[in-house]
Design a protein around this motif. Structure first.
Motif, PDB file in Angstrom:
ATOM      1  N   HIS A  30      33.270  28.470  35.007  1.00  0.00           N
ATOM      2  CA  HIS A  30      33.728  28.232  36.376  1.00  0.00           C
ATOM      3  C   HIS A  30      32.569  27.643  37.168  1.00  0.00           C
ATOM      4  O   HIS A  30      31.412  27.792  36.776  1.00  0.00           O
ATOM      5  CB  HIS A  30      34.224  29.527  37.028  1.00  0.00           C
ATOM      6  N   TYR A  34      36.638  29.943  43.524  1.00  0.00           N
ATOM      7  CA  TYR A  34      38.022  29.480  43.359  1.00  0.00           C
ATOM      8  C   TYR A  34      38.331  29.170  41.897  1.00  0.00           C
ATOM      9  O   TYR A  34      39.361  29.597  41.367  1.00  0.00           O
ATOM     10  CB  TYR A  34      38.280  28.243  44.216  1.00  0.00           C
ATOM     11  N   VAL A  37      38.786  32.346  39.954  1.00  0.00           N
ATOM     12  CA  VAL A  37      40.123  32.922  40.134  1.00  0.00           C
ATOM     13  C   VAL A  37      41.124  32.209  39.232  1.00  0.00           C
ATOM     14  O   VAL A  37      41.918  32.848  38.525  1.00  0.00           O
ATOM     15  CB  VAL A  37      40.578  32.828  41.606  1.00  0.00           C
ATOM     16  N   ALA A  41      43.066  33.867  36.003  1.00  0.00           N
ATOM     17  CA  ALA A  41      44.528  33.885  36.024  1.00  0.00           C
ATOM     18  C   ALA A  41      45.106  33.179  34.797  1.00  0.00           C
ATOM     19  O   ALA A  41      46.103  33.621  34.225  1.00  0.00           O
ATOM     20  CB  ALA A  41      45.039  33.231  37.309  1.00  0.00           C
ATOM     21  N   VAL A 108      38.411  31.887  49.221  1.00  0.00           N
ATOM     22  CA  VAL A 108      38.948  32.992  48.432  1.00  0.00           C
ATOM     23  C   VAL A 108      38.551  34.311  49.096  1.00  0.00           C
ATOM     24  O   VAL A 108      37.363  34.541  49.345  1.00  0.00           O
ATOM     25  CB  VAL A 108      38.415  32.956  46.985  1.00  0.00           C
ATOM     26  N   ASN A 110      37.672  38.305  49.653  1.00  0.00           N
ATOM     27  CA  ASN A 110      36.907  39.200  48.779  1.00  0.00           C
ATOM     28  C   ASN A 110      37.349  40.657  48.871  1.00  0.00           C
ATOM     29  O   ASN A 110      36.540  41.572  48.752  1.00  0.00           O
ATOM     30  CB  ASN A 110      35.404  39.080  49.056  1.00  0.00           C
ATOM     31  N   LEU A 115      43.361  39.612  47.186  1.00  0.00           N
ATOM     32  CA  LEU A 115      43.404  38.880  45.919  1.00  0.00           C
ATOM     33  C   LEU A 115      44.701  39.161  45.171  1.00  0.00           C
ATOM     34  O   LEU A 115      45.345  38.249  44.642  1.00  0.00           O
ATOM     35  CB  LEU A 115      42.196  39.271  45.047  1.00  0.00           C
ATOM     36  N   VAL A 121      47.883  36.727  40.289  1.00  0.00           N
ATOM     37  CA  VAL A 121      46.650  37.510  40.324  1.00  0.00           C
ATOM     38  C   VAL A 121      46.999  39.002  40.368  1.00  0.00           C
ATOM     39  O   VAL A 121      47.483  39.500  41.379  1.00  0.00           O
ATOM     40  CB  VAL A 121      45.775  37.152  41.550  1.00  0.00           C
ATOM     41  N   THR A 125      42.737  40.725  37.184  1.00  0.00           N
ATOM     42  CA  THR A 125      42.132  39.472  37.649  1.00  0.00           C
ATOM     43  C   THR A 125      41.298  39.705  38.900  1.00  0.00           C
ATOM     44  O   THR A 125      40.169  39.220  39.019  1.00  0.00           O
ATOM     45  CB  THR A 125      43.232  38.427  37.938  1.00  0.00           C
ATOM     46  N   ALA A 126      41.856  40.463  39.840  1.00  0.00           N
ATOM     47  CA  ALA A 126      41.134  40.760  41.082  1.00  0.00           C
ATOM     48  C   ALA A 126      39.820  41.472  40.787  1.00  0.00           C
ATOM     49  O   ALA A 126      38.771  41.135  41.359  1.00  0.00           O
ATOM     50  CB  ALA A 126      42.004  41.608  42.004  1.00  0.00           C
ATOM     51  N   VAL A 129      37.140  39.096  39.373  1.00  0.00           N
ATOM     52  CA  VAL A 129      36.564  38.240  40.425  1.00  0.00           C
ATOM     53  C   VAL A 129      35.619  39.043  41.313  1.00  0.00           C
ATOM     54  O   VAL A 129      34.518  38.582  41.639  1.00  0.00           O
ATOM     55  CB  VAL A 129      37.686  37.588  41.256  1.00  0.00           C
ATOM     56  N   TRP A 133      31.848  37.665  40.846  1.00  0.00           N
ATOM     57  CA  TRP A 133      31.395  36.809  41.941  1.00  0.00           C
ATOM     58  C   TRP A 133      30.698  37.590  43.047  1.00  0.00           C
ATOM     59  O   TRP A 133      29.665  37.180  43.559  1.00  0.00           O
ATOM     60  CB  TRP A 133      32.569  36.012  42.523  1.00  0.00           C
TER      61      TRP A 133
END
Length: 215
Positions: A30, A34, A37, A41, A108, A110, A115, A121, A125-126, A129, A133
């Motif tokens: 990544h 973004y 995410v 996903a 995005v 936080n 999320l 999502v 996934t949340a 992230v 991140w």
């Protein structure tokens, strides 16, 4: 399912994980939060390697929600057609991108709740992230962590939610930030589903798994 390990054994296990790999990293490529995410996903029911192959060119042309919307559903679908469930995932990526543009000024959020409100999502996934991140000690439980948590007794549980709570409750605070990466990587490369590599495992003497392989 192994019995719950005691605090001292769990601390010894994670001390070894830390010594072997002090700064474990997620394996999804990544370039910003973004694209993280989107990559996470897309990774549901797909391999990280497969997602990375599909997103290599995608993220060169669509690394923001607005650029993804400008790219369009048809082009996005073509980029990710090698990934499982790609049609539905493409629709979700377009929907979440529109929401980020309309409700979050293209940024995005936080918080886990925000999320999880995005299409495609879920909690896992949340948590990925938030952890990768924003460096929050959020625990994303995938099939690897579920398996390792139960085999080793680090975080036994009959459901994903139960294992997530066990990881948060049982692993010492100073190991929480990297805990899910250590567990995922251990499950992916050593404590494999069909044939765990017990003879070369760095925690084999601490693990109560009864069906250890001998070769």
């Amino acid at each position: 399912m192994a019995k719950q390990l005691d605090y001292h054994t769990i601390r010894a296990i994670f001390t070894r994980f830390q010594e072997a790999d002090p700064e474990p990293k997620g394996e999804l490529d990544h370039v910003n939060v973004y694209t993280l995410v989107v990559a996470v996903a897309l990774s549901a029911q797909a391999t990280d390697a497969g997602v990375n192959k599909a997103t290599k060119e995608l993220f060169k042309v669509a690394d923001t929600p607005q650029k993804m919307l400008d790219l369009g559903l048809e082009a996005l679908t073509d980029h990710i057609k090698t990934i499982g469930l790609f049609r539905q995932k493409a629709k979700n990526v377009m929907k979440l991108s529109q929401i980020l543009v309309d409700e979050y000024n293209g940024e995005v959020p936080n918080s886990r709740a925000a999320l999880q409100s995005l299409p495609g999502v879920g909690r896992k996934t949340a948590n990925v992230v938030l952890n990768m991140w924003w460096q929050q000690p959020a625990q994303a439980v995938d099939t690897h962590i579920f398996r390792v948590g139960n085999r080793t007794g680090i975080a036994p549980g009959k459901t994903v939610d139960a294992v997530e709570r066990a990881v948060e409750d049982n692993i010492p605070a100073d190991f929480q930030l990297h805990a899910h990466h250590w567990l995922i990587l251990h499950g992916r490369y050593h404590c494999k589903a069909r044939k765990p590599m017990c003879p070369t495992c760095i925690i084999k003497d601490l693990c109560p798994f009864e069906d250890k392989t001998v070769h």
